[in-house]
Write a protein that holds these residues in place. Structure first.
Motif, PDB file in Angstrom:
ATOM      1  N   PHE A  54       5.711  -2.601   4.351  1.00 13.15           N
ATOM      2  CA  PHE A  54       4.883  -3.783   4.120  1.00 13.15           C
ATOM      3  C   PHE A  54       3.548  -3.650   4.850  1.00 13.15           C
ATOM      4  O   PHE A  54       2.483  -3.939   4.284  1.00 13.15           O
ATOM      5  CB  PHE A  54       5.615  -5.038   4.594  1.00 13.15           C
ATOM      6  CG  PHE A  54       4.789  -6.295   4.478  1.00 13.15           C
ATOM      7  CD1 PHE A  54       4.739  -7.006   3.288  1.00 13.15           C
ATOM      8  CD2 PHE A  54       4.053  -6.763   5.566  1.00 13.15           C
ATOM      9  CE1 PHE A  54       3.960  -8.161   3.172  1.00 13.15           C
ATOM     10  CE2 PHE A  54       3.276  -7.911   5.461  1.00 13.15           C
ATOM     11  CZ  PHE A  54       3.233  -8.607   4.259  1.00 13.15           C
ATOM     12  N   ASP A  55       3.607  -3.225   6.112  1.00 12.47           N
ATOM     13  CA  ASP A  55       2.378  -3.084   6.901  1.00 12.47           C
ATOM     14  C   ASP A  55       1.484  -1.984   6.357  1.00 12.47           C
ATOM     15  O   ASP A  55       0.256  -2.103   6.382  1.00 12.47           O
ATOM     16  CB  ASP A  55       2.729  -2.811   8.366  1.00 12.47           C
ATOM     17  CG  ASP A  55       3.402  -4.003   9.034  1.00 12.47           C
ATOM     18  OD1 ASP A  55       3.006  -5.139   8.738  1.00 12.47           O
ATOM     19  OD2 ASP A  55       4.326  -3.791   9.832  1.00 12.47           O
ATOM     20  N   GLY A  57       1.262  -1.153   3.206  1.00 14.99           N
ATOM     21  CA  GLY A  57       0.637  -1.741   2.036  1.00 14.99           C
ATOM     22  C   GLY A  57      -0.500  -2.677   2.394  1.00 14.99           C
ATOM     23  O   GLY A  57      -1.567  -2.663   1.760  1.00 14.99           O
ATOM     24  N   GLU A  58      -0.288  -3.498   3.419  1.00 11.79           N
ATOM     25  CA  GLU A  58      -1.328  -4.425   3.844  1.00 11.79           C
ATOM     26  C   GLU A  58      -2.520  -3.685   4.442  1.00 11.79           C
ATOM     27  O   GLU A  58      -3.671  -4.108   4.296  1.00 11.79           O
ATOM     28  CB  GLU A  58      -0.756  -5.417   4.867  1.00 11.79           C
ATOM     29  CG  GLU A  58       0.163  -6.468   4.273  1.00 11.79           C
ATOM     30  CD  GLU A  58      -0.572  -7.374   3.303  1.00 11.79           C
ATOM     31  OE1 GLU A  58      -1.639  -7.911   3.652  1.00 11.79           O
ATOM     32  OE2 GLU A  58      -0.080  -7.541   2.169  1.00 11.79           O
ATOM     33  N   ARG A  61      -4.470  -2.409   1.570  1.00 12.47           N
ATOM     34  CA  ARG A  61      -5.217  -3.539   0.992  1.00 12.47           C
ATOM     35  C   ARG A  61      -6.474  -3.826   1.798  1.00 12.47           C
ATOM     36  O   ARG A  61      -7.538  -4.097   1.241  1.00 12.47           O
ATOM     37  CB  ARG A  61      -4.333  -4.787   0.961  1.00 12.47           C
ATOM     38  CG  ARG A  61      -5.057  -6.045   0.497  1.00 12.47           C
ATOM     39  CD  ARG A  61      -4.245  -7.278   0.789  1.00 12.47           C
ATOM     40  NE  ARG A  61      -4.027  -7.478   2.211  1.00 12.47           N
ATOM     41  CZ  ARG A  61      -4.933  -7.989   3.045  1.00 12.47           C
ATOM     42  NH1 ARG A  61      -6.132  -8.332   2.593  1.00 12.47           N
ATOM     43  NH2 ARG A  61      -4.664  -8.149   4.332  1.00 12.47           N
ATOM     44  N   SER A 186       3.309  -3.090  -5.584  1.00 17.84           N
ATOM     45  CA  SER A 186       3.645  -4.008  -4.501  1.00 17.84           C
ATOM     46  C   SER A 186       5.068  -3.797  -4.010  1.00 17.84           C
ATOM     47  O   SER A 186       5.333  -3.799  -2.802  1.00 17.84           O
ATOM     48  CB  SER A 186       3.452  -5.455  -4.968  1.00 17.84           C
ATOM     49  OG  SER A 186       3.845  -6.361  -3.966  1.00 17.84           O
ATOM     50  N   SER A 192       4.138  -6.181  -0.456  1.00 15.74           N
ATOM     51  CA  SER A 192       2.860  -6.449   0.204  1.00 15.74           C
ATOM     52  C   SER A 192       1.815  -6.800  -0.851  1.00 15.74           C
ATOM     53  O   SER A 192       2.078  -6.756  -2.052  1.00 15.74           O
ATOM     54  CB  SER A 192       2.405  -5.232   1.007  1.00 15.74           C
ATOM     55  OG  SER A 192       2.073  -4.161   0.139  1.00 15.74           O
ATOM     56  N   ARG A 193       0.613  -7.126  -0.402  1.00 16.09           N
ATOM     57  CA  ARG A 193      -0.456  -7.511  -1.324  1.00 16.09           C
ATOM     58  C   ARG A 193      -1.330  -6.333  -1.751  1.00 16.09           C
ATOM     59  O   ARG A 193      -2.438  -6.530  -2.253  1.00 16.09           O
ATOM     60  CB  ARG A 193      -1.325  -8.591  -0.685  1.00 16.09           C
ATOM     61  CG  ARG A 193      -0.645  -9.925  -0.498  1.00 16.09           C
ATOM     62  CD  ARG A 193      -1.546 -10.914   0.211  1.00 16.09           C
ATOM     63  NE  ARG A 193      -1.831 -10.477   1.579  1.00 16.09           N
ATOM     64  CZ  ARG A 193      -2.743 -11.057   2.383  1.00 16.09           C
ATOM     65  NH1 ARG A 193      -3.456 -12.078   1.923  1.00 16.09           N
ATOM     66  NH2 ARG A 193      -2.926 -10.600   3.610  1.00 16.09           N
ATOM     67  N   THR A 264      -6.441  -9.719  -4.124  1.00 14.48           N
ATOM     68  CA  THR A 264      -5.937 -10.312  -2.885  1.00 14.48           C
ATOM     69  C   THR A 264      -5.994 -11.831  -2.901  1.00 14.48           C
ATOM     70  O   THR A 264      -4.954 -12.502  -2.825  1.00 14.48           O
ATOM     71  CB  THR A 264      -6.736  -9.798  -1.677  1.00 14.48           C
ATOM     72  OG1 THR A 264      -6.637  -8.375  -1.616  1.00 14.48           O
ATOM     73  CG2 THR A 264      -6.194 -10.380  -0.384  1.00 14.48           C
ATOM     74  N   TYR A 307      -6.361  -4.587  10.455  1.00 19.56           N
ATOM     75  CA  TYR A 307      -5.032  -5.155  10.218  1.00 19.56           C
ATOM     76  C   TYR A 307      -4.173  -5.097  11.474  1.00 19.56           C
ATOM     77  O   TYR A 307      -3.452  -6.045  11.791  1.00 19.56           O
ATOM     78  CB  TYR A 307      -4.336  -4.417   9.066  1.00 19.56           C
ATOM     79  CG  TYR A 307      -2.952  -4.954   8.801  1.00 19.56           C
ATOM     80  CD1 TYR A 307      -2.789  -6.193   8.187  1.00 19.56           C
ATOM     81  CD2 TYR A 307      -1.812  -4.238   9.176  1.00 19.56           C
ATOM     82  CE1 TYR A 307      -1.525  -6.709   7.950  1.00 19.56           C
ATOM     83  CE2 TYR A 307      -0.547  -4.742   8.943  1.00 19.56           C
ATOM     84  CZ  TYR A 307      -0.407  -5.986   8.332  1.00 19.56           C
ATOM     85  OH  TYR A 307       0.857  -6.496   8.118  1.00 19.56           O
TER      86      TYR A 307
END
Length: 358
Positions: A54-55, A57-58, A61, A186, A192-193, A264, A307
């Motif tokens: 998840f992190d 992916g973020e 982003r 995703s 994640s976004r 986003t 991030y």
């Protein structure tokens, strides 16, 4: 002497790496002076960017718009222009994309493509005016682009409040057909976004490289930037190339705004101040040496720091503003040519000692 010769012939990559290290060092010293543990803070920062899908992916982003705004600034630099208006072109790219997303009813995929193209064209048209004034009237682009940043911000707010909504502070969500959010991508990163904009950014980096170093048009753009008088003497259309350079730079900035909104945010809101992403593009470009690959790597670092800064605040209780200090310190060391200055000083000392020995 061999070691000093290597240092003297350092690449921009080496300069950037040393500047990053010095920037992180400055941030660490500030944490110590403020009573925080820098080791714990930096471990928390980098863990948040790499350990969980998840992190990751973020982080991707976060990196995406920084690549595009960095390319926008870098292309302008490479062609002798200083595009301070990337922030405004970014905002107009967002605005154009959300208008297409909300006002047109198109099939999926096609809707998203048209919205992205609208964002790119919006950024290009917003960059056209300072390019034209520079080419035809000799007005410095720094002045006009800064002023257009303000106009873009308030024009966007006015459009949202008076046309896209009935006086609300933000538009409704864009339809699924216009979104760059790809479920398969995703899910690969734990919902994640992360969105399709990262592929747009990578393609844009390849395009910048190919345009500037593999085409006649790119050669002319760079030649005009290096010496407009010699270029004109050689038969190149200086005015046309200045305007074209600004518009291509605006395309990258508009793509950044469109991808950020469609991938986003999903809506356009009233903004009390700038997003800051366009201004971060200046730092990204400087650290990356204004080259496509360098910009991608630089944007990746800035994305990780941005991030990871939120996790650093949560785990180590270190304010995320410290990361902005690190950004500023990195750019200071790059702009001040600290590494080159130290190398020259050391070489001078060696030469002087050699002269004394004789």
């Amino acid at each position: 002497m061999q070691v000093l010769s290597k240092i003297n012939k350092q690449s921009s990559i080496f300069t950037s790496l040393v500047s990053v290290f010095l920037g992180l060092l400055v941030g660490g010293v500030m944490m110590i002076l403020a009573g925080y543990n820098p080791i714990q803070a930096y471990i928390a920062l980098f863990q948040s960017a790499f350990l969980q899908p998840f992190d990751i992916g973020e982080t991707i982003r976060t990196i995406t718009p920084l690549i595009l705004t960095g390319l926008a600034v870098g292309l302008a630099f490479r062609t002798g222009l200083f595009n301070i208006g990337v922030e405004g072109q970014f905002i107009i790219g967002q605005l154009a994309a959300v208008i297409v997303a909300l006002k047109l009813d198109l099939p999926p995929v096609i809707h998203a493509i048209v919205a992205v193209i609208a964002g790119a064209l919006g950024g290009a048209l917003w960059a056209f005016l300072p390019g034209y004034l520079k080419a035809k009237r000799g007005v410095h682009e720094v002045i006009t682009t800064i002023m257009l940043n303000f106009i873009a911000l308030y024009l966007s707010n006015l459009t949202v409040r008076e046309w896209l909504t009935d006086g609300a502070d933000k538009t409704k969500e864009i339809p699924e057909s216009a979104s760059l959010h790809w479920n398969m991508l995703s899910q690969l990163f734990d919902s994640s976004r992360v969105h399709f904009g990262i592929f747009i950014a990578i393609v844009a980096a390849f395009f910048m490289y190919y345009l500037l170093w593999k085409t006649t048009t790119g050669y002319q753009l760079r030649a005009v930037g290096y010496n407009p008088h010699a270029s004109e003497y050689a038969g190149m259309n200086v005015s046309r190339n200045i305007v074209l350079s600004m518009m291509i730079s605006g395309v990258f900035a508009g793509l950044a705004g469109a991808s950020e909104l469609l991938g986003t945010a999903g809506y356009q809101a009233i903004q009390a101040s700038y997003t800051g992403i366009g201004f971060d593009g200046i730092a990204v470009s400087l650290l990356g040496g204004n080259s496509p690959l360098g910009i991608v790597l630089s944007a990746s670092l800035f994305g990780i720091l941005t991030y990871g800064g939120s996790n650093m605040e949560y785990v180590a209780a270190v304010p995320r503003e410290v990361i902005r200090v690190v950004f500023a310190a990195i750019i200071f060391f790059v702009a001040a040519n600290i590494v080159r200055w130290v190398a020259q000083r050391r070489k001078k000392k060696v030469i002087d000692k050699g002269g004394e020995g004789k």
